[in-house]
Design a protein around this motif. Structure first.
Motif, PDB file in Angstrom:
ATOM      1  N   UNK A 259       0.831  -1.211   0.000  1.00 35.22           N
ATOM      2  CA  UNK A 259       0.000   0.000   0.000  1.00 35.22           C
ATOM      3  C   UNK A 259       0.863   1.258   0.000  1.00 35.22           C
ATOM      4  N   UNK A 260       1.974   1.206   0.731  1.00 37.68           N
ATOM      5  CA  UNK A 260       2.870   2.362   0.786  1.00 37.68           C
ATOM      6  C   UNK A 260       3.425   2.684  -0.599  1.00 37.68           C
ATOM      7  N   UNK A 261       3.707   1.654  -1.393  1.00 37.51           N
ATOM      8  CA  UNK A 261       4.324   1.846  -2.705  1.00 37.51           C
ATOM      9  C   UNK A 261       3.320   2.160  -3.812  1.00 37.51           C
ATOM     10  N   UNK A 262       2.118   1.580  -3.756  1.00 39.99           N
ATOM     11  CA  UNK A 262       1.247   1.620  -4.932  1.00 39.99           C
ATOM     12  C   UNK A 262      -0.003   2.486  -4.810  1.00 39.99           C
ATOM     13  N   UNK A 263      -0.480   2.729  -3.590  1.00 43.39           N
ATOM     14  CA  UNK A 263      -1.754   3.440  -3.454  1.00 43.39           C
ATOM     15  C   UNK A 263      -1.518   4.937  -3.274  1.00 43.39           C
ATOM     16  N   UNK A 264      -1.943   5.737  -4.248  1.00 41.06           N
ATOM     17  CA  UNK A 264      -1.761   7.192  -4.191  1.00 41.06           C
ATOM     18  C   UNK A 264      -3.104   7.854  -4.482  1.00 41.06           C
ATOM     19  N   UNK A 265      -3.736   8.350  -3.425  1.00 41.66           N
ATOM     20  CA  UNK A 265      -5.038   8.999  -3.567  1.00 41.66           C
ATOM     21  C   UNK A 265      -4.955  10.445  -3.088  1.00 41.66           C
ATOM     22  N   UNK A 266      -5.719  11.347  -3.729  1.00 36.37           N
ATOM     23  CA  UNK A 266      -5.767  12.717  -3.222  1.00 36.37           C
ATOM     24  C   UNK A 266      -6.467  12.762  -1.870  1.00 36.37           C
ATOM     25  N   UNK A 267      -5.941  13.558  -0.946  1.00 38.76           N
ATOM     26  CA  UNK A 267      -6.576  13.738   0.362  1.00 38.76           C
ATOM     27  C   UNK A 267      -7.371  15.025   0.327  1.00 38.76           C
ATOM     28  N   UNK A 268      -8.700  14.882   0.211  1.00 40.13           N
ATOM     29  CA  UNK A 268      -9.575  16.058   0.178  1.00 40.13           C
ATOM     30  C   UNK A 268      -9.999  16.334   1.616  1.00 40.13           C
ATOM     31  N   UNK A 269      -9.336  17.295   2.229  1.00 41.28           N
ATOM     32  CA  UNK A 269      -9.579  17.556   3.647  1.00 41.28           C
ATOM     33  C   UNK A 269     -10.768  18.501   3.839  1.00 41.28           C
ATOM     34  N   UNK A 270     -11.542  18.213   4.846  1.00 40.06           N
ATOM     35  CA  UNK A 270     -12.582  19.140   5.278  1.00 40.06           C
ATOM     36  C   UNK A 270     -12.744  18.998   6.772  1.00 40.06           C
ATOM     37  N   UNK A 271     -13.328  19.989   7.396  1.00 38.19           N
ATOM     38  CA  UNK A 271     -13.477  19.949   8.844  1.00 38.19           C
ATOM     39  C   UNK A 271     -14.521  18.896   9.216  1.00 38.19           C
ATOM     40  N   UNK A 272     -14.116  17.969  10.061  1.00 42.05           N
ATOM     41  CA  UNK A 272     -14.999  16.876  10.462  1.00 42.05           C
ATOM     42  C   UNK A 272     -14.987  16.729  11.978  1.00 42.05           C
ATOM     43  N   UNK A 273     -16.169  16.581  12.547  1.00 43.81           N
ATOM     44  CA  UNK A 273     -16.257  16.252  13.973  1.00 43.81           C
ATOM     45  C   UNK A 273     -16.864  14.860  14.088  1.00 43.81           C
ATOM     46  N   UNK A 274     -16.219  13.997  14.850  1.00 40.76           N
ATOM     47  CA  UNK A 274     -16.697  12.619  14.988  1.00 40.76           C
ATOM     48  C   UNK A 274     -17.666  12.545  16.163  1.00 40.76           C
ATOM     49  N   UNK A 275     -18.835  11.983  15.916  1.00 37.72           N
ATOM     50  CA  UNK A 275     -19.899  11.904  16.920  1.00 37.72           C
ATOM     51  C   UNK A 275     -19.648  10.707  17.850  1.00 37.72           C
ATOM     52  N   UNK A 276     -18.793  10.919  18.840  1.00 34.48           N
ATOM     53  CA  UNK A 276     -18.418   9.829  19.749  1.00 34.48           C
ATOM     54  C   UNK A 276     -19.604   9.363  20.585  1.00 34.48           C
ATOM     55  N   UNK A 277     -20.488  10.290  20.993  1.00 30.89           N
ATOM     56  CA  UNK A 277     -21.649   9.897  21.800  1.00 30.89           C
ATOM     57  C   UNK A 277     -22.563   8.977  21.000  1.00 30.89           C
ATOM     58  N   UNK A 278     -22.798   9.332  19.731  1.00 34.92           N
ATOM     59  CA  UNK A 278     -23.623   8.476  18.872  1.00 34.92           C
ATOM     60  C   UNK A 278     -23.016   7.096  18.713  1.00 34.92           C
ATOM     61  N   UNK A 279     -21.683   7.067  18.519  1.00 37.37           N
ATOM     62  CA  UNK A 279     -20.987   5.781  18.360  1.00 37.37           C
ATOM     63  C   UNK A 279     -21.140   4.927  19.617  1.00 37.37           C
ATOM     64  N   UNK A 280     -20.993   5.575  20.799  1.00 37.88           N
ATOM     65  CA  UNK A 280     -21.110   4.863  22.074  1.00 37.88           C
ATOM     66  C   UNK A 280     -22.522   4.310  22.268  1.00 37.88           C
ATOM     67  N   UNK A 281     -23.539   5.121  21.945  1.00 36.46           N
ATOM     68  CA  UNK A 281     -24.928   4.687  22.136  1.00 36.46           C
ATOM     69  C   UNK A 281     -25.292   3.548  21.188  1.00 36.46           C
ATOM     70  N   UNK A 282     -24.860   3.646  19.931  1.00 38.86           N
ATOM     71  CA  UNK A 282     -25.156   2.583  18.953  1.00 38.86           C
ATOM     72  C   UNK A 282     -24.503   1.280  19.386  1.00 38.86           C
ATOM     73  N   UNK A 283     -23.212   1.355  19.745  1.00 39.56           N
ATOM     74  CA  UNK A 283     -22.482   0.151  20.162  1.00 39.56           C
ATOM     75  C   UNK A 283     -23.097  -0.457  21.418  1.00 39.56           C
ATOM     76  N   UNK A 284     -23.442   0.397  22.398  1.00 39.13           N
ATOM     77  CA  UNK A 284     -24.011  -0.092  23.655  1.00 39.13           C
ATOM     78  C   UNK A 284     -25.368  -0.746  23.428  1.00 39.13           C
TER      79      UNK A 284
END
Length: 525
Positions: free
Chosen positions: A197-222
């Protein structure tokens, strides 16, 4: 503020990759997929021996599978969300690294408790590979062209699935290696994949501001975990109709209800509820859950049936899974090529769901006396159905959403399919444990189970009359699982019938995204 893509990224997304470049970029990805497939299949034939060596019960057998599925399920949306913020290549390498850690812990486990922990770590890594592999493919390859590469991925899937049980069986049957090498063998493949993967995979990184919903993840998993634990323990540790059942079911549903509330208000929800406005996404999600329940729930216990009910060695049990894999490989490859050629896909979904239902019903007739030839036909039928259905559900959903929602749609579908699998393994595993216990008690008396759940037996230690009874019990109980799974597969067929066919896009995900953002900029100005 409107996000912008640097000039180099615009060029990257605007230029169609050649077939050779795509194959080079997919090489490390395919090795990574091979590793994750191998990890689940190589253990399949080793589980009865592992459980016997570590003195585990039928419930523990179920949870060794379920714990990985649950960890994978819970983390798939998180990996998909992080792909919007960080390098996809780095994330795939990180997921493979976690997989290596989990494999090493499993390989040196002293007991079932540590083994369960290692399976969780493996599941987190597998969640990354599962989500990111599909996101990377959608970014590089137009939906109309995906079928062309289905044969390559189908071959990787087939080889990994075929080689896994065989390798696992040989390792278990080789005295100077043993079942621990079923976990350790994936380590070198993971390291090779990281390097490729280090040698062959080259993708553009399209960055945008992202906030990860940790509470939602915790509730779904629980919420999901609570319901899974309930389905595993009910009927064994407490009655289905009991205070514990009421407490766990109400608690699990309340947590999931709260999760929906949180997700509806989160800026960046783990599962964006707006995506279900698409009829195709909603229906493919429901179908994926049902396919996961039926498929994982039924087939994960086949290796146990081969070894306990039919008395086969781990190596022979590996060989006996070949018809289903060949059926899956051939049907997915042929369907992919035909979809690329003609651009039509719904017929394969409908046919796949119908054939899968028939396969599940046929396997509902097996017992300890079923011949290998008849079993092979039934399994091939099931494999053909699954091959036409599973991957094309993802294709249908990816084709229906805007490019900027590709990651979300893919991870949502993968999440629900994995959740269906975890529910299927847990619930049907509980049904199997309950049936084995009741049938064993009925034929051998309460002393045979010690008043609790019957432990997975080591046939070599049992006297002949008892061995024959145990083999018959496991044959009947396994058939019951498929009789439960068949109507679930039938509901999946009904759902698929309502999916509306739309022409496949001829642009890749990155090309479509660049086009959509250019149109948005033009509208602003």
């Amino acid at each position: 503020m409107t996000s912008t893509i640097p000039p180099t990224d615009t060029a990257a997304v605007g230029t169609r990759m050649s077939r050779r470049e795509v194959l080079q970029a997919l090489s490390g990805l395919m090795v990574g997929m091979f590793v994750s497939i191998l990890a689940s299949t190589v253990v399949a034939n080793a589980l009865p021996r592992i459980i016997a060596d570590l003195n585990g019960s039928q419930t523990v057998y179920t949870w060794i599978v379920t714990s990985e599925l649950l960890a994978m399920t819970a983390t798939v949306p998180l990996w998909g969300k992080m792909a919007d913020l960080y390098s996809k290549k780095l994330l795939i390498q990180l997921s493979l690294g976690l997989f290596v850690v989990g494999s090493l812990i499993a390989g040196f486990t002293p007991n079932v408790e540590v083994l369960l922990v290692s399976r969780v770590v493996q599941g987190i890594g597998a969640g990354g590979m599962t989500a990111l592999a599909m996101i990377v493919m959608a970014a590089m390859i137009p939906p109309r062209e995906l079928g062309r590469y289905a044969g390559i991925f189908g071959a990787v899937f087939g080889v990994g699935t075929i080689a896994g049980p065989l390798i696992g069986g040989v390792l278990v049957d080789t005295s100077w290696l043993g079942w621990r090498w079923c976990f350790l063998i994936g380590v070198p493949f993971s390291i090779i994949s990281i390097a490729l993967l280090q040698r062959t995979l080259h993708l553009p990184v399209v960055r945008r501001k992202v906030t990860i919903d940790w509470l939602g993840a915790l509730l779904i998993t629980s919420g999901v975990s609570t319901l899974l634990i309930w389905s595993s323990l009910a009927g064994n540790k407490f009655d289905w109709a009991s205070g514990w059942t009421a407490l766990m079911v109400i608690g699990g549903l309340a947590l999931l209800g709260l999760a929906v509330f949180v997700e509806s208000r989160a800026a960046e929800p783990i599962i964006p509820l707006t995506i279900f406005r698409s009829r195709t996404v909603s229906l493919t999600t429901i179908a994926s859950v049902l396919v996961g329940v039926a498929m994982f729930g039924g087939t994960v216990f086949l290796s146990q049936y081969f070894q306990i009910s039919l008395g086969k060695s781990p190596t022979v049990a590996g060989l006996m899974s070949l018809p289903m894999i060949f059926g899956l490989l051939v049907s997915s490859t042929v369907a992919g090529q035909l979809i690329t050629k003609y651009g039509r896909w719904k017929a394969y979904l409908v046919a796949g769901a119908a054939v899968m239902t028939v396969g599940m019903a046929l396997l509902g007739t097996i017992d300890a006396q079923t011949s290998v030839g008849v079993l092979s036909i039934y399994m091939a039928v099931l494999g053909v159905g699954v091959g036409m259905l599973m991957q094309n559900l993802v294709l249908a959903a990816q084709n229906d959403v805007p490019a900027h929602e590709l990651g979300a749609a893919t991870s949502v579908l993968t999440f629900f399919r994995s959740m269906g699998g975890a529910i299927g393994v847990s619930a049907l595993g509980a049904v199997l444990a309950s049936r084995v216990t009741s049938l064993t008690t009925e034929r051998l008396g309460p002393a045979a189970t010690g008043g609790g759940t019957a432990e997975v037996p080591d046939l070599s230690t049992l006297p002949e009359p008892v061995r024959l009874i145990i083999q018959d019990v496991y044959g009947i109980a396994t058939a019951d699982l498929f009789l439960v799974g068949a109507p679930i597969a039938l509901v999946a067929l009904i759902v698929v019938l309502f999916i509306k066919e739309k022409p496949l896009h001829t642009l890749s995900g990155d090309e479509r995204r660049a086009q959509e953002e250019a149109a948005a900029k033009a509208a602003v100005h």
